[in-house]
Design an enzyme around this catalytic site. Structure first.
Site, PDB file in Angstrom:
ATOM      1  N   GLY A   1      68.403  31.053 -38.516  1.00  0.00           N
ATOM      2  CA  GLY A   1      67.483  32.132 -38.340  1.00  0.00           C
ATOM      3  C   GLY A   1      67.625  33.201 -39.428  1.00  0.00           C
ATOM      4  O   GLY A   1      68.559  32.694 -40.529  1.00  0.00           O
ATOM      5  N   HIS A   2      67.038  34.215 -39.436  1.00  0.00           N
ATOM      6  CA  HIS A   2      66.976  35.394 -40.347  1.00  0.00           C
ATOM      7  C   HIS A   2      68.195  35.992 -40.405  1.00  0.00           C
ATOM      8  O   HIS A   2      69.215  36.241 -39.519  1.00  0.00           O
ATOM      9  CB  HIS A   2      65.864  36.347 -40.063  1.00  0.00           C
ATOM     10  CG  HIS A   2      66.041  37.013 -38.677  1.00  0.00           C
ATOM     11  ND1 HIS A   2      65.121  37.925 -38.243  1.00  0.00           N
ATOM     12  CD2 HIS A   2      66.901  36.915 -37.483  1.00  0.00           C
ATOM     13  CE1 HIS A   2      65.290  38.286 -36.917  1.00  0.00           C
ATOM     14  NE2 HIS A   2      66.429  37.750 -36.571  1.00  0.00           N
TER      15      HIS A   2
END
Lengths: 354, 354, 354
Positions: free
Chosen positions: A249-250
């Protein structure tokens, strides 16, 4: 490569004919003449047709009549080292396929292979000796280091940066938008999936304008996705190996020399420090931190914000392996426990109504 | 954009210099002059170099000497709104790359961007302002609305329909066959994975001839798959956001404004009503129904046919969060419970033989 | 196809007008005139506009006034058989798109369809009637059988072998490197994720020089990955069906006629024998063995080395379904059990201090 040369290369002790010529590696039972195989434990029945066997130093090799033996402390490692020499990565020479679409402002290093149906965006740079196989798509301002290998269909979005000697397998997506939204209603957030929320507001994208940095010697498996940072960067440390179909994920930060098995998912802003080993299908909530050297078993679940100390962990939510095993044993004994309680109730004249 | 304009745009209260010029957004600690950042809670130590800060209305901003402050009820939302203006989606102008393979019967709207190595099938239509990046493949009779953005390598199979302002990230596959087979033996079905079955029959494909409908303002993450309906349609409602590597099975119906995190899998014919929030790695059996507004935690498992009422749910099989927590607490106390029972048995003269 | 012909084709009993013309299949409620639908159980309210209904042999069809009925023992199977005739797989004729990049040493059979932006490597062979849709990439020495259908963006690495009548959905990756490394430190292995390890050594790739063999009539879902063997082969048996986003590790052996649902992951060297049914999101540790005919429920976890006997299994670690259900029931009763023990302690004068 003569057996003698292999023994020298891996720092092993040669026993037998050092002049035998070895051309490739193989498994113990499928090996044929001219091949080298290995065993990790002492070999009682050396039924192999391999011309050369790599064995542990304490192995009794008196029975290996016709096979040249090389004794080392870590046969698997020595075998891998020999394999890397005998089976080098396929090297595609300098070439730029006529179908490639390359921006005039891209900077292409020496000896770069650019396959068919590739795209290279504006101001993107490719380091020396890197290979872009067919269908690789690079956005604008992407930086790729030297001696990388990007397999077919890899896509790297604008502004991402890849170090040297990185291998990205087919279908890898680097730098797509992270998954962050804000609901158009007061004080609610799409990221707080564990909190009740108001119904009806639209989701507005939280800015996903950061980047991805992948350091040297990283390998990433097929169809794995590494999202760009929301505002900052998502980073994968040098020497880390990631399997297929993993979600990063980010703003995730993965340290150096981590190993992450297939289908694991890592939510936003989670930190995995150096030298961690993560099994397959593990799920990480956001903003967790895994301390250096921790080992997490397959299918485990790490809650948001959780700090995982060094050691071995398993289960959902993750627990130290010992506790997890103890709890599982208790679970197995539940039927017995229930019978015991029923019997106690009977003795005390309560009867049993369940 | 001046701070004053930002304040007006987000309906906030301006405190400080309204003339400062803001060019981009950033995180609190990494922001520099000319940038706007935000805080969600009151800011005790406003150590930011941002020229403008969006804060909650109740924040004490008396210590923010040099920073222009905008006070709003939902700073994260206001920040996202400003970011959408300062960092608009990259707009690729009207273009049809020479390498694109476009059917003569395709209908292409105005200002459509068609990247390199794209394919557009027969009778397929593309709405105004839509961008097809490199390597996008569209089958026959596909309908794409206006202002969509299809990232590299997206594939949409024949007959599927996409609304306006839809974003599909790299590697998304829309409309592949659903996973439905019938075993060539009496009264057995491949779909009933929980039922014993006869051995030996071949699997024949159940027809997968339906379609997929994706409504307006949907965003779908990289390498996610949405299968076509078997006979009817698979539908994703307006405003729903789906993360990377998600599996949406045939005939699934997802409502409006749902959020579904990475690696979740939804089996055939399951219905997720409006305004649901689904964590990552959740698994849904077939024919389940999630009622509007339900929230399901990560790694949860929903049994086939299960109806999930509004509320927060977790675990496998899913339970209301409170019950799940209580059960986990009981689990933690199992060792203690067992000791207690052993002690009781001892007192009652049973001895302890376990 | 007349109803009479359908009845003959599926070996069913015709009741009603055999001359009605059927052109396509549909679901019961959405069907219109000219279509055939089916029911699996007796039909109390035959509210369908279908011209023909396939029903179970014991169905009371006296109320089906206007609909031709065909009675069979397995209506779902008969329906699928009819659908396969009325909705045959789209057949793309002999064609080699001008953009295709085909090695001079490739061997292309008769009636092969080669779509746009495809690559076919050296010494690769494609069997008669096979269709390679746009963007398919085949490495060197790949063998593809007859009548296969490779959807857009499929990639097959060097040396892999695909049988006849195999369907690979969009984004499938066959033959990428398996996930195997050796740590450059004595006696440690990246594969032993459950064992503590030394910190600091680099990971060296264990050779991944084997291959993948996919037998006849296999279907593999979108974005699924099948890794090549490390030294030997990864094999998928004839007639096996695999869903989307599945991970098949190196040296995995999957038998014939298995069904594996979406997002399941199978670690290295695990064997799944013939006729197994595996749910979605199941995880298999390495070197496990699933005996022929076993059924494993969704989200289950199979430990490394575990042998799973025939029967129905669920949970992590997998247990026979009955045990799993019993354990879940015990779990549900834990609160009650705890109250009972507290009451017993009170009666015995221990008080209750928890």
């Amino acid at each position: 490569m003569k057996a003698r040369e292999i023994a020298e290369f891996v720092g092993g002790e040669l026993r037998g004919d050092g002049d035998v010529e070895i051309t490739s590696v193989a498994g113990l039972t499928s090996a044929i003449a001219g091949q080298v195989a290995f065993v990790e434990k002492d070999l009682e029945h050396p039924e192999t047709a391999a011309s050369c066997l790599i064995v542990p130093t304490d192995a009794d090799t008196s029975h290996a009549n016709h096979t040249t033996v090389i004794a080392v402390s870590n046969p698997r490692l020595a075998f891998a080292q020999v394999a890397a020499v005998l089976h080098p990565r396929k090297r595609r020479g300098a070439e730029s396929h006529t179908t490639a679409v390359i921006s005039k402002t891209a900077r292409i290093g020496a000896n770069v292979f650019i396959g068919a149906f590739t795209c290279i965006g504006d101001e993107t740079s490719i380091g020396e000796g890197t290979q872009l196989r067919a269908g690789v798509m690079l956005g604008d301002n992407v930086q790729i280091g030297n001696d990388c290998l990007l397999h077919p269909g890899v896509f790297i979005e604008d502004g991402c940066s890849i170090g040297d000697n990185v291998v990205l397998h087919a279908g890898v997506v680097i730098g797509a938008d992270g998954f962050g939204y804000v609901r158009d209603a007061p004080d609610t957030s799409a990221e707080a999936a564990a909190t009740p929320h108001q119904v009806g507001g639209e989701y507005l994208k939280f800015p996903q304008i950061g980047t991805v940095v992948i350091e040297n010697n990283v390998e990433i498996g097929a169809n794995t996705c590494v999202d760009r940072g929301a505002l900052g960067e998502t980073r994968i440390g040098a020497g880390t190996k990631i399997d297929n179909l993993v979600q990063v994920g980010h703003n995730v930060q993965i340290g150096k020399r981590c190993v992450i098995a297939a289908q694991t998912g890592i939510s936003g802003s989670t930190v995995i420090e150096d030298d961690c080993v993560i099994g397959g299908q593990v799920g990480f909530g956001d903003h967790a931190r895994v301390k250096s050297g921790a080992i997490i078993g397959s299918q485990a679940g790490v809650l948001p914000g959780k700090i995982v100390r060094p050691g071995v962990w398993w289960g959902t939510p993750v627990q130290p392996l010992d506790e997890f095993k103890r709890q599982n044993a208790h679970l197995k004994g539940l039927g017995r426990l229930r019978s015991d309680v029923r019997e106690l109730k009977r003795k005390l004249g309560q009867g049993s109504d369940d």
